[in-house]
Design a protein around this motif. Structure first.
Motif, PDB file in Angstrom:
ATOM      1  N   SER A 251       0.843  -1.200   0.000  1.00  0.00           N
ATOM      2  CA  SER A 251       0.000   0.000   0.000  1.00  0.00           C
ATOM      3  C   SER A 251       0.875   1.245   0.000  1.00  0.00           C
ATOM      4  N   TYR A 252       0.448   2.240  -0.768  1.00  0.00           N
ATOM      5  CA  TYR A 252       1.125   3.526  -0.861  1.00  0.00           C
ATOM      6  C   TYR A 252       0.087   4.615  -0.623  1.00  0.00           C
ATOM      7  N   GLN A 253       0.192   5.275   0.548  1.00  0.00           N
ATOM      8  CA  GLN A 253      -0.774   6.291   0.921  1.00  0.00           C
ATOM      9  C   GLN A 253      -0.442   7.661   0.349  1.00  0.00           C
ATOM     10  N   SER A 254       0.810   7.867  -0.003  1.00  0.00           N
ATOM     11  CA  SER A 254       1.224   9.192  -0.481  1.00  0.00           C
ATOM     12  C   SER A 254       0.728   9.427  -1.911  1.00  0.00           C
ATOM     13  N   PRO A 255       0.158  10.584  -2.187  1.00  0.00           N
ATOM     14  CA  PRO A 255      -0.267  10.877  -3.569  1.00  0.00           C
ATOM     15  C   PRO A 255       0.895  11.219  -4.494  1.00  0.00           C
ATOM     16  N   TYR A 256       2.099  11.359  -3.944  1.00  0.00           N
ATOM     17  CA  TYR A 256       3.258  11.699  -4.774  1.00  0.00           C
ATOM     18  C   TYR A 256       3.894  10.467  -5.416  1.00  0.00           C
ATOM     19  N   VAL A 257       3.441   9.283  -5.080  1.00  0.00           N
ATOM     20  CA  VAL A 257       3.955   8.061  -5.704  1.00  0.00           C
ATOM     21  C   VAL A 257       3.162   7.844  -6.990  1.00  0.00           C
ATOM     22  N   ASP A 258       3.776   8.136  -8.123  1.00  0.00           N
ATOM     23  CA  ASP A 258       3.105   8.030  -9.417  1.00  0.00           C
ATOM     24  C   ASP A 258       3.380   6.713 -10.126  1.00  0.00           C
ATOM     25  N   GLN A 259       4.468   6.027  -9.748  1.00  0.00           N
ATOM     26  CA  GLN A 259       4.836   4.786 -10.417  1.00  0.00           C
ATOM     27  C   GLN A 259       5.435   3.821  -9.405  1.00  0.00           C
ATOM     28  N   VAL A 260       5.207   2.555  -9.632  1.00  0.00           N
ATOM     29  CA  VAL A 260       5.850   1.497  -8.852  1.00  0.00           C
ATOM     30  C   VAL A 260       6.324   0.428  -9.833  1.00  0.00           C
ATOM     31  N   GLN A 261       7.416  -0.207  -9.469  1.00  0.00           N
ATOM     32  CA  GLN A 261       7.967  -1.271 -10.307  1.00  0.00           C
ATOM     33  C   GLN A 261       7.803  -2.603  -9.589  1.00  0.00           C
ATOM     34  N   VAL A 262       7.295  -3.591 -10.315  1.00  0.00           N
ATOM     35  CA  VAL A 262       7.031  -4.926  -9.791  1.00  0.00           C
ATOM     36  C   VAL A 262       7.982  -5.900 -10.470  1.00  0.00           C
TER      37      VAL A 262
ATOM     38  N   LEU B 290      15.403 -17.842 -15.388  1.00  0.00           N
ATOM     39  CA  LEU B 290      15.981 -17.450 -16.668  1.00  0.00           C
ATOM     40  C   LEU B 290      15.304 -16.221 -17.243  1.00  0.00           C
ATOM     41  N   ARG B 291      14.021 -16.069 -17.007  1.00  0.00           N
ATOM     42  CA  ARG B 291      13.248 -14.937 -17.541  1.00  0.00           C
ATOM     43  C   ARG B 291      12.420 -14.306 -16.423  1.00  0.00           C
ATOM     44  N   PRO B 292      13.015 -13.562 -15.511  1.00  0.00           N
ATOM     45  CA  PRO B 292      12.215 -12.865 -14.486  1.00  0.00           C
ATOM     46  C   PRO B 292      11.341 -11.793 -15.118  1.00  0.00           C
ATOM     47  N   PHE B 293      10.211 -11.544 -14.474  1.00  0.00           N
ATOM     48  CA  PHE B 293       9.241 -10.574 -14.997  1.00  0.00           C
ATOM     49  C   PHE B 293       9.412  -9.239 -14.293  1.00  0.00           C
ATOM     50  N   SER B 294       9.388  -8.162 -15.078  1.00  0.00           N
ATOM     51  CA  SER B 294       9.544  -6.810 -14.536  1.00  0.00           C
ATOM     52  C   SER B 294       8.613  -5.877 -15.298  1.00  0.00           C
ATOM     53  N   THR B 295       7.796  -5.131 -14.560  1.00  0.00           N
ATOM     54  CA  THR B 295       6.860  -4.192 -15.165  1.00  0.00           C
ATOM     55  C   THR B 295       6.730  -2.953 -14.304  1.00  0.00           C
ATOM     56  N   VAL B 296       6.234  -1.880 -14.908  1.00  0.00           N
ATOM     57  CA  VAL B 296       6.002  -0.606 -14.226  1.00  0.00           C
ATOM     58  C   VAL B 296       4.507  -0.325 -14.267  1.00  0.00           C
ATOM     59  N   ILE B 297       3.926  -0.071 -13.095  1.00  0.00           N
ATOM     60  CA  ILE B 297       2.500   0.210 -12.976  1.00  0.00           C
ATOM     61  C   ILE B 297       2.330   1.666 -12.583  1.00  0.00           C
ATOM     62  N   GLU B 298       1.490   2.369 -13.322  1.00  0.00           N
ATOM     63  CA  GLU B 298       1.205   3.775 -13.027  1.00  0.00           C
ATOM     64  C   GLU B 298       0.209   3.847 -11.861  1.00  0.00           C
ATOM     65  N   THR B 299       0.547   4.697 -10.871  1.00  0.00           N
ATOM     66  CA  THR B 299      -0.297   4.847  -9.674  1.00  0.00           C
ATOM     67  C   THR B 299      -0.584   6.325  -9.407  1.00  0.00           C
ATOM     68  N   PRO B 300      -1.277   7.019 -10.304  1.00  0.00           N
ATOM     69  CA  PRO B 300      -1.586   8.425 -10.032  1.00  0.00           C
ATOM     70  C   PRO B 300      -2.730   8.555  -9.029  1.00  0.00           C
ATOM     71  N   ARG B 301      -2.723   9.686  -8.335  1.00  0.00           N
ATOM     72  CA  ARG B 301      -3.815  10.032  -7.420  1.00  0.00           C
ATOM     73  C   ARG B 301      -3.993   8.954  -6.355  1.00  0.00           C
TER      74      ARG B 301
END
Length: 351
Positions: free
Chosen positions: A140-151, A186-197
């Motif tokens: 969980s990210y409560q701050s509104p300044y977190v616009d992106q997270v990487q998984v 051999l093939r780890p998964f990496s993605t960026v999820i947008e978390t505005p507002r």
């Protein structure tokens, strides 16, 4: 041998000699006014005892039994003979008492133990969290300044099957994806999820079996961004259409960027190595492809890698796709590939 004389009438006495001990017993019939009679025994001699002495003996035996039970409950100390006292936490009246730390259950946070050799680095870092099969973990990210997270998801070489969702308020899932990887090492998964507002919550569920855990890492301070080549090169894929992107042997990883003009985005991304051989599959949904575009980095080791992007939405919902190389290994280009170019004497000539 005991010889006993039975009285003939009430009130008569009968004497009995008990062997050589000298104890004699007399029995007398005592008649009551009611007409009933009972026998009354009297013991005489040096070893004779009465009913009162028997009762006292029973009382003494009971008292001794109680004292023995109390001694068993409160064992004496081996050094001074005093009863051992149980010290409360933080209070130690006796110097011989050593405090014992409470045993804690092992936490499931940490890295997956790598099956590689002792001289090689592990697959994932220590900041990852182990997600067992069938379990759910949330960030969980409560701050509104977190616009992106990487998984980032990886395993120790086993298959990876996960559901990734972004929760924005109650019963609101603006982004979700289903990820399958044949080999998470051999093939780890990496993605960026947008978390505005904000606030936002990233939920990762291991939909695989209990024997297939994976390590999950969600960070917000170090996020990968698409390169300038990825932003500049894009192709439109209409609803229901697909497009393939083949890559050379030297390409170790590729960047994939999918976005729309504000409409929902439904897509299926496949990484193939050979005909109908899916090494990685991603099923994606985003309610707004411009506000929440999809960006990921896929590992493409080996040769014959092809990325296939399918727009699963109707014809009215096109998407813009950009698939470009991310890391290139020039040493892999000179190696011969089975079924590919034949290199003669290590030179550049081939056919």
């Amino acid at each position: 041998m005991i010889r006993q004389a039975v009285p003939v009438r009430p009130g008569a006495d009968a004497l009995t000699q008990h062997g050589d001990c000298g104890v004699t017993s007399s029995c007398r019939y005592v008649c009551r006014s009611t007409g009933s009679c009972r026998r009354q025994w009297t013991f005489k001699g040096p070893l004779a005892f009465s009913n009162q002495r028997a009762q006292r003996l029973e009382i003494l035996m009971l008292v001794g039994l109680l004292v023995a039970c109390a001694a068993v409950r409160l064992p004496s100390s081996a050094a001074g003979g005093s009863a051992a006292r149980l010290a409360r936490p933080g209070v130690y009246p006796d110097q011989n008492v050593v405090p014992v730390a409470p045993v804690q259950a092992p936490a499931f946070s940490g890295r997956v133990v790598s099956s590689k050799g002792p001289g090689q680095a592990p697959t994932v870092t220590d900041t990852s969290i182990l997600v067992q099969g069938g379990s759910l973990r949330t960030w969980s990210y409560q701050s509104p300044y977190v616009d992106q997270v990487q998984v980032e998801l990886s395993t120790e070489g086993r298959p990876l099957d996960a559901d990734i969702e972004l929760w924005h308020g109650p019963d609101n899932t603006p982004c979700k994806m289903r990820v399958y990887v044949e080999n998470g090492d051999l093939r780890p998964f990496s993605t960026v999820i947008e978390t505005p507002r904000g606030p936002n919550t990233v939920a990762i569920r291991n939909v695989g079996q209990m024997e297939f855990p994976f390590a999950a890492t969600v960070v917000a301070d170090k996020v990968d961004n698409p390169s300038a080549a990825c932003l500049s090169s894009s192709h439109t894929i209409q609803g229901g259409a697909l497009r393939t992107y083949p890559f050379e042997t030297g390409v170790d990883s590729v960047q994939i960027l999918l976005q729309t003009d504000g409409r929902p985005l439904n897509s299926r991304i496949e990484l193939l190595q050979g005909p109908n051989n899916n090494k990685q599959v991603i099923e994606l949904y985003t309610e707004d492809g411009r506000d929440r575009p999809f960006f990921c980095v896929l590992q493409t080791p080996g040769s014959g890698n092809v990325v296939r992007v399918l727009n699963t939405a109707p014809l009215e919902f096109p998407l813009s796709a950009s698939v470009v190389p991310h890391l290139i290994n020039p040493k892999e280009d000179s190696k011969p590939v089975m079924g590919g170019d034949v290199v003669i004497s290590g030179g550049d000539s081939g056919w």
